[in-house]
Design an enzyme around this catalytic site. Structure first.
Site, short mmCIF file in Angstrom:
data_model
loop_
_atom_site.label_atom_id
_atom_site.label_comp_id
_atom_site.label_asym_id
_atom_site.label_seq_id
_atom_site.Cartn_x
_atom_site.Cartn_y
_atom_site.Cartn_z
N GLY A 1 29.28 33.03 22.57
CA GLY A 1 29.24 34.03 23.64
C GLY A 1 29.04 35.41 23.03
CG ASN B 1 47.74 28.50 37.36
OD1 ASN B 1 46.84 27.83 37.83
ND2 ASN B 1 48.56 28.04 36.45
CD GLN C 1 46.27 27.51 33.81
OE1 GLN C 1 46.35 26.30 33.89
NE2 GLN C 1 45.91 28.25 34.81
N GLY D 1 41.49 31.90 37.18
CA GLY D 1 40.68 32.91 37.86
C GLY D 1 39.36 33.07 37.15
CG HIS D 2 36.60 30.70 37.39
ND1 HIS D 2 37.56 29.77 37.11
CD2 HIS D 2 35.97 30.27 38.49
CE1 HIS D 2 37.53 28.82 38.00
NE2 HIS D 2 36.56 29.08 38.85
CG HIS E 1 34.99 37.39 24.44
ND1 HIS E 1 34.26 37.92 25.47
CD2 HIS E 1 35.92 36.60 25.01
CE1 HIS E 1 34.74 37.45 26.61
NE2 HIS E 1 35.73 36.65 26.35
N GLY F 1 44.67 30.78 26.99
CA GLY F 1 43.99 31.03 28.27
C GLY F 1 43.09 32.24 28.11
CG ASP F 2 43.12 35.09 30.28
OD1 ASP F 2 42.75 34.58 31.35
OD2 ASP F 2 44.20 35.66 30.13
CD GLU F 3 41.39 29.96 25.94
OE1 GLU F 3 41.03 29.82 27.13
OE2 GLU F 3 42.45 29.51 25.50
N GLY F 4 37.39 32.60 28.11
CA GLY F 4 36.02 32.68 28.63
C GLY F 4 35.48 31.29 28.95
CE LYS F 5 40.19 27.83 30.41
NZ LYS F 5 40.90 28.96 29.81
N GLY F 6 35.18 29.96 31.84
CA GLY F 6 34.36 29.98 33.05
C GLY F 6 32.88 30.08 32.74
CB THR G 1 41.91 41.15 36.90
OG1 THR G 1 42.77 40.06 36.68
CG2 THR G 1 40.63 40.98 36.14
P1 IMP Z 1 52.13 29.92 35.71
O1 IMP Z 1 50.98 29.06 35.30
O2 IMP Z 1 51.82 30.82 36.86
O3 IMP Z 1 53.39 29.11 35.92
O4 IMP Z 1 52.46 30.91 34.48
C1 IMP Z 1 53.00 30.41 33.26
C2 IMP Z 1 52.38 31.13 32.06
O5 IMP Z 1 51.01 30.78 31.94
C3 IMP Z 1 52.43 32.65 32.14
O6 IMP Z 1 52.64 33.17 30.83
C4 IMP Z 1 51.04 33.01 32.63
O7 IMP Z 1 50.65 34.32 32.22
C5 IMP Z 1 50.22 31.95 31.93
N1 IMP Z 1 48.96 31.67 32.63
C6 IMP Z 1 48.79 30.96 33.77
N2 IMP Z 1 47.51 30.90 34.11
C7 IMP Z 1 46.84 31.57 33.16
C8 IMP Z 1 45.44 31.83 32.94
O8 IMP Z 1 44.56 31.40 33.70
N3 IMP Z 1 45.15 32.57 31.82
C9 IMP Z 1 46.10 33.03 30.95
N4 IMP Z 1 47.39 32.80 31.12
C10 IMP Z 1 47.76 32.08 32.21
#
Ligand code: IMP
Length: 454
Positions: free
Chosen positions: A438, A37, A225, A39-40, A353, A11-16, A321
């Protein structure tokens, strides 16, 4: 045609940014899993929009769809839509009737269960994602379509809420409030249903998307994710509860696998690793107290590694954040990426990045692992075995800081040569072409090599 965007790491690879960039040529942007869950931040006409549920394309006049594989919190959905309205936009958002609804008790239970799990806690976002998918699989979930029919909604709530209340009170000893009250939930969610109906927001997702494709429209399927936190292909139990991998794009939208497979599947790669939460990380640099297993800042720190980690963390802004907590960072993990490339069948890559690594003399990647006396090139299936893996590193000459905006304007050949060597190594290993690179946080700071819709 479809273009599917998938995170290839944690997750957080900069998909947005990539969704935003390629989304220009799309008519419809559909999310296929996850919920609020994600965020962008989208910058449009100088205005910043922070979204966690509504697909970013909706800010740019595209139709944003939440597919049946998503879990939808109507409160977040309408908050985000209302904020966009307040800023003068008129977003067109559609929600699959088959998508499951996050209710207040899901959020409460997410928090309680995380606290109970201690070492096994995934460090969830506490948005109720896991408990909602649990109820979906347990056939006691409430779907978006159920909000449109008060009789069905009441019947479902009357069945499920007493169970949830008993779980919270009797198993976990928690105090419960209106989040577990049938009447309160019925009134609130019936109203959400009325609004969804009034604004004509609900769709039969697969039919809707297939009709658009048949009419010649471009559809983008946006994963949230990443592959290594996929419930099936990730580092269980430190995972999210859905399938960010490309297979999720078909079951999470209702488009057939052949439809998705005829399109492009683009893997988003961050040029190094970052991670929030506990569990193994074979290519980690240094450590973060409370997250890196067994890490003790007094005794465990290798000063050079800690310095490197701090440099990358600061350059990449790798701090939570909301909490400001430092994220764990590490070198690129190629076995993780080979696993992602196979599980998703990437046709192209967007590598983000690379500017963050600029200024380092040497850049390393974990090329393979040593595990039980053998060299392995992909991730083992259990997280415990992954924790036993020792990374074998490959070294690259670093590249200097340059004017990245200029690089983005000039194109791929303007990227420093050593960075190109690094990028091409990754592409060769994954047998996929580089579509974009990127070089900075802004959408214009991307070197576009290939436009998948052309
Ligand atoms: P949940 O998705 O809230 O159930 O969290 C499960 C796991 O996924 C946790 O380790 C979170 O930190 C991770 N996670 C959920 N959404 C993201 C995201 O957008 N980026 C990175 N990690 C995420």
């Amino acid at each position: 045609m479809t273009v599917t965007i998938v995170g290839s790491q944690l997750g957080d690879e900069g998909k947005g940014g990539v969704v935003d960039l390629y989304g220009d040529a799309a008519d419809v942007v559909a999310r296929y899993q996850g919920g609020d869950n994600a965020g962008h931040t989208v910058v449009h006409d100088g205005e910043k929009y922070k979204l966690s549920l509504v697909p970013s394309g909706a800010v740019r006049g595209k139709v944003g769809v939440l597919g049946n594989g998503c879990v939808v919190n109507p409160e977040t959905l309408f908050e985000e839509i209302d904020t966009l309205h307040d800023k003068g936009l008129d977003p067109d958002v559609r929600v699959a009737e088959r998508a499951h609804v996050i209710l207040p008790y899901h959020r409460v239970l997410d928090g309680i269960e995380e606290d109970e799990k201690a070492d096994l806690a995934a460090g969830t976002t506490k948005r109720g994602i896991g408990p909602t998918y649990e109820d979906k699989a347990g056939r006691r979930g409430i779907r978006v379509g159920d909000l449109l029919d008060p009789d069905v909604l009441r019947e479902r709530l009357e069945y499920v809420v007493p169970q949830k209340r008993a779980l919270a009170e009797e198993v976990f000893g928690a105090d419960v409030g209106e989040a577990f009250d049938v009447e309160h939930l019925f009134e609130t969610y019936r109203e959400y249903g009325e609004r969804l109906a009034e604004e004509n927001m609900t769709v039969d997702c697969g039919t809707y998307l297939q009709d658009r494709i048949d009419a010649g429209d471009n559809v983008m399927l946006e994963g949230a994710q990443g592959t290594s936190i996929d419930i099936d292909h990730g580092i269980y139990p430190y995972v999210t509860s859905s399938n960010p991998t490309a297979g999720g794009a078909t079951v999470g939208t209702g488009l057939g696998p052949t439809v998705v497979g005829q399109g492009e599947v683009i893997g988003i790669v961050k040029a190094y690793l970052s991670r929030v939460g506990t569990g193994p990380l074979p290519t980690e640099l240094g450590g973060v107290e409370g997250q890196t297993p067994g890490y003790d800042p007094e005794t465990g720190a290798d000063t050079d590694e800690e310095e490197l980690a701090t440099y990358i963390r600061d350059e990449g802004g790798e701090y939570g954040t909301v909490t400001g907590r430092p994220r764990r960072v590490g070198w690129l993990d190629m076995p993780m990426l080979r696993h992602a490339a196979r599980a998703n069948g990437f046709t192209g890559l967007a590598i983000n990045h690379i500017d963050v690594l600029a200024g380092l003399e040497e850049v390393k990647v974990g090329h393979s692992y040593e595990l039980d006396g053998e060299t392995v090139y992909t991730m083992p299936p259990t997280t415990e075995k992954w924790g036993d893996c020792e990374a074998t590193f490959k070294s690259f000459d670093g590249w200097s800081e340059v004017d990245w905006a200029e690089v983005a304007a000039e194109g791929y050949e303007a990227i420093p040569e050593n960075a190109r060597t690094y990028l091409e190594y990754v592409a060769d290993e994954l047998e996929a072409s580089i579509y974009a690179v990127g070089v900075g946080p802004g959408r214009e700071e991307t070197v576009v090599v290939e436009n998948p819709y052309e």
